[in-house]
Design a protein around this motif. Structure first.
Motif, PDB file in Angstrom:
ATOM      1  N   HIS A  74     -20.127  -0.857  -1.499  1.00  0.00           N
ATOM      2  CA  HIS A  74     -19.783  -1.673  -2.688  1.00  0.00           C
ATOM      3  C   HIS A  74     -18.311  -2.134  -2.531  1.00  0.00           C
ATOM      4  O   HIS A  74     -17.419  -1.247  -2.778  1.00  0.00           O
ATOM      5  CB  HIS A  74     -20.180  -1.247  -3.938  1.00  0.00           C
ATOM      6  N   HIS A  76     -15.264  -5.621  -2.644  1.00  0.00           N
ATOM      7  CA  HIS A  76     -14.888  -7.204  -3.018  1.00  0.00           C
ATOM      8  C   HIS A  76     -13.689  -7.269  -2.016  1.00  0.00           C
ATOM      9  O   HIS A  76     -12.693  -6.972  -2.265  1.00  0.00           O
ATOM     10  CB  HIS A  76     -14.485  -7.161  -4.226  1.00  0.00           C
ATOM     11  N   HIS A 229     -24.111  -5.846  -9.596  1.00  0.00           N
ATOM     12  CA  HIS A 229     -23.468  -4.831 -10.562  1.00  0.00           C
ATOM     13  C   HIS A 229     -24.352  -4.650 -11.551  1.00  0.00           C
ATOM     14  O   HIS A 229     -25.204  -5.397 -12.066  1.00  0.00           O
ATOM     15  CB  HIS A 229     -22.166  -5.315 -11.126  1.00  0.00           C
ATOM     16  N   HIS A 268     -22.678   0.734  -9.449  1.00  0.00           N
ATOM     17  CA  HIS A 268     -22.271   1.786 -10.664  1.00  0.00           C
ATOM     18  C   HIS A 268     -23.429   2.378 -11.349  1.00  0.00           C
ATOM     19  O   HIS A 268     -23.435   3.394 -10.959  1.00  0.00           O
ATOM     20  CB  HIS A 268     -21.361   0.795 -11.780  1.00  0.00           C
ATOM     21  N   ASP A 319     -15.367  -0.195  -4.079  1.00  0.00           N
ATOM     22  CA  ASP A 319     -15.202  -1.115  -5.122  1.00  0.00           C
ATOM     23  C   ASP A 319     -13.831  -1.424  -5.207  1.00  0.00           C
ATOM     24  O   ASP A 319     -13.275  -1.728  -6.519  1.00  0.00           O
ATOM     25  CB  ASP A 319     -15.718  -0.461  -6.551  1.00  0.00           C
TER      26      ASP A 319
END
Ligand SMILES: [Zn+2]
Length: 435
Positions: A74, A76, A229, A268, A319
Motif C-alpha cells: 500500500h 501513494h 482504505h 490499515h 503508505d
C-alpha cells in the motif's frame, strides 16, 4: 545467464503455518543463477559452481545478504511531496496536504516526473513490487505505468475513484470514473508485468452508484485488483456510519457492493470488529499493515495476531506519504514496536516473510514473486551488512542468523540497499549515479 554469489536468504512459507525453522532457506555462501529474467537455480556455491556452463559470469557480492525484492502492499505515488507534513490526523491531513498535492497530477508532465522519482525511490529502498494509488486523473495512471513498463517492474496501480466529498478538481462522477477505468484497464492490465487495481479512495468519497460500478468492473475483467482504505481512523469510521447508516459496519459497505475477495486489498484495518475480521478472512481479502503511517497519523495499533487468527492475508505497506519511509526495513522496525505495545513479538523471519513472500501472497502473486525459488521473477536486493559503522559493528557481534536479520530490520534503511535487481537487471546501485 548470470550468477550472483553471496549469502542468500528467502522465505519458503509462513512461519505461522510451518514453524520458523521450516519457513526459510539460507545459504551462507550461496549462488543465485538467473536466466531470461527468472531464477534458474539457487543453492550452495560449492555445489553449483562446478555445474555452470562455460562462460557464465559470476558476480561476487562481498559482505552482502541477498533477499527477495520487497513487496509494498500500500503506497501513494502522488504523495511523495507531502511526506513528513506536520500536525494532523487523517481527515485534516487529506484536506490540508494531500488533496492540493494530488490536484497537480492533472498535468501529465508533472505526473511523469513524479512517477520517475517515485519508482527510483522504491528501487533505492529495495522494493520491486508495489500496490499503488495514483490520482483521480487517468493521465496519472498512464504516467505511472509507462515508467513501470520502461523498467519492466511488476507493479499494480489504478485511477482513484472519488465522486463526492472532495475538491472539485479531484472529483470524477460515477459514469466517467467507470469509463476512464475501463479505458485504462484495456490499455495496461496484463501488459508485461503490470496489473490494474480498481481504486475507490475510501467509502466516504464514493457515492453508492460509484461503488456499484467499481464492483461491476471487477466482474467484467478477470484478475483485477480492488485497492482501498478501511477503518484507519475513528473519525473516519464515524463518518462512514453517517454516510451509510443502513450498513452493519465499515467493511459491510464494501461487502454490499461486492468488493471483497481474492485480490481485494484494504489498507490499515485497525479498528475492526470480529465480524469484519471474519469476513476479510473468509472472502480471501488482504489487509495492508502500514506501521509508520499508523503511528505518524496517530491512527492506532494494528493487531496482527487477531487478523491472522481469522485467516486474513496480511502484507506490509509503507503508505507514503502518510507513512514516513519508503523502506520496508523501516516499516519492520516500526511494526516490531507496534506489536510490542500489544504484547506480540515479531520474529525476524516472520518480519522478512511479511516484507516479501507474505506480501506476494496477500497480492496473490506468490507464483511469480516473493522468494527466489526457480521459475520466479528474478527480483532481488543486495543488502550491505557494512552499510554504516553502527550496522557493521552490530552485525559483527551477531551470533546467529536470527540476530543478524533482526538487527538489519531495526537498523537498516535505504543505506543498507547496495543494489536492486528486477527481472534480473540491475536497476539501482548505490554507488552508481542516478540517470
Ligand atoms: Zn493510504
Amino acid at each position: 545467464m548470470h550468477a550472483h554469489r553471496a549469502a542468500l536468504l528467502h522465505c519458503l512459507a509462513d512461519p505461522r503455518a510451518v514453524g520458523i525453522e521450516c519457513s526459510y532457506q539460507y545459504f551462507e555462501d550461496g549462488l543465485l543463477l538467473i536466466e531470461d529474467g527468472k531464477v534458474a537455480q539457487i543453492g550452495d556455491a560449492a555445489s553449483l559452481l562446478p555445474t555452470l556452463p562455460a562462460g557464465v559470469k559470476v558476480t561476487e557480492h562481498r559482505d552482502a545478504l541477498i533477499v527477495p525484492g520487497f513487496v509494498d502492499t500500500h503506497i501513494h505515488y502522488p504523495q511523495v511531496d507531502v511526506i513528513a507534513s506536520y500536525g494532523t490526523q487523517l481527515l485534516e491531513w487529506l484536506e490540508t496536504y494531500t488533496f492540493p498535492a494530488e490536484a497537480r497530477f492533472a498535468d501529465p508532465a508533472h505526473a511523469r516526473a513524479q512517477a520517475r522519482f517515485f519508482l527510483a525511490e522504491l528501487l533505492r529502498n529495495g522494493t520491486t513490487t508495489a500496490l499503488v494509488f495514483a490520482t483521480v486523473h487517468p493521465q496519472s495512471v498512464d504516467a505511472f505505468f509507462a515508467e513501470a513498463s520502461r523498467l519492466d517492474l511488476r507493479m499494480i496501480a489504478g485511477k482513484v475513484l472519488m465522486d463526492r466529498n472532495a475538491p472539485d478538481d479531484l472529483r470524477d462522477d460515477a459514469a466517467s470514473g467507470y469509463d476512464e477505468s475501463k479505458t485504462l484497464i484495456e490499455r495496461w492490465h496484463g501488459k508485461g508485468r503490470l496489473h490494474y487495481a480498481v481504486t475507490p479512495r475510501f467509502a466516504p468519497t464514493s457515492t453508492p452508484e460509484q461503488l456499484e460500478l467499481a464492483g461491476r468492473l471487477l466482474r467484467e475483467y478477470p484478475g483485477l485488483y480492488l485497492h482501498t482504505h478501511l477503518s484507519e481512523n475513528r473519525a473516519e469510521i464515524e463518518w462512514v456510519k453517517e454516510l451509510f447508516p443502513e450498513r452493519q459496519h465499515y467493511l459491510d459497505v464494501y461487502d454490499h457492493y461486492r468488493l471483497l475477495g481474492a485480490r481485494s486489498v484494504f489498507a490499515h484495518g485497525i479498528h475492526l470488529c470480529d465480524d469484519e475480521c471474519r469476513r476479510l478472512g473468509e472472502s480471501g481479502s488482504a489487509v495492508a499493515f502500514c506501521p509508520t503511517s499508523n503511528l505518524f497519523l496517530g491512527s492506532g495499533l494494528f493487531d496482527l495476531a487477531r487478523l491472522e487468527g481469522h485467516g486474513v492475508r496480511v502484507g506490509l505497506g509503507t503508505d507514503v506519504g502518510g507513512g514516513t519511509s519508503f523502506s520496508q526495513l523501516q516499516s519492520l522496525n516500526e511494526a516490531y514496536k507496534v506489536l510490542q505495545l500489544q504484547g506480540q513479538q515479531l520474529d525476524p523471519f516472520k518480519a522478512l516473510y511479511l516484507a516479501t513472500l507474505g506480501g506476494a501472497r496477500a497480492l496473490y502473486l506468490d507464483a511469480h514473486i516473493g522468494n527466489l525459488q526457480s521459475g520466479k521473477d528474478a527480483d532481488f536486493v543486495v543488502l550491505d551488512c557494512k552499510a554504516t559503522p553502527l550496522l557493521a559493528r552490530r552485525l559483527e557481534q551477531a551470533r546467529s542468523l536470527k540476530e543478524k536479520l533482526f538487527a538489519l530490520t531495526i537498523l537498516g534503511d535505504d543505506r543498507a540497499v547496495r543494489e536492486t535487481f528486477a527481472a534480473g537487471r540491475s536497476l539501482h546501485r548505490r554507488d552508481r549515479p542516478q540517470p
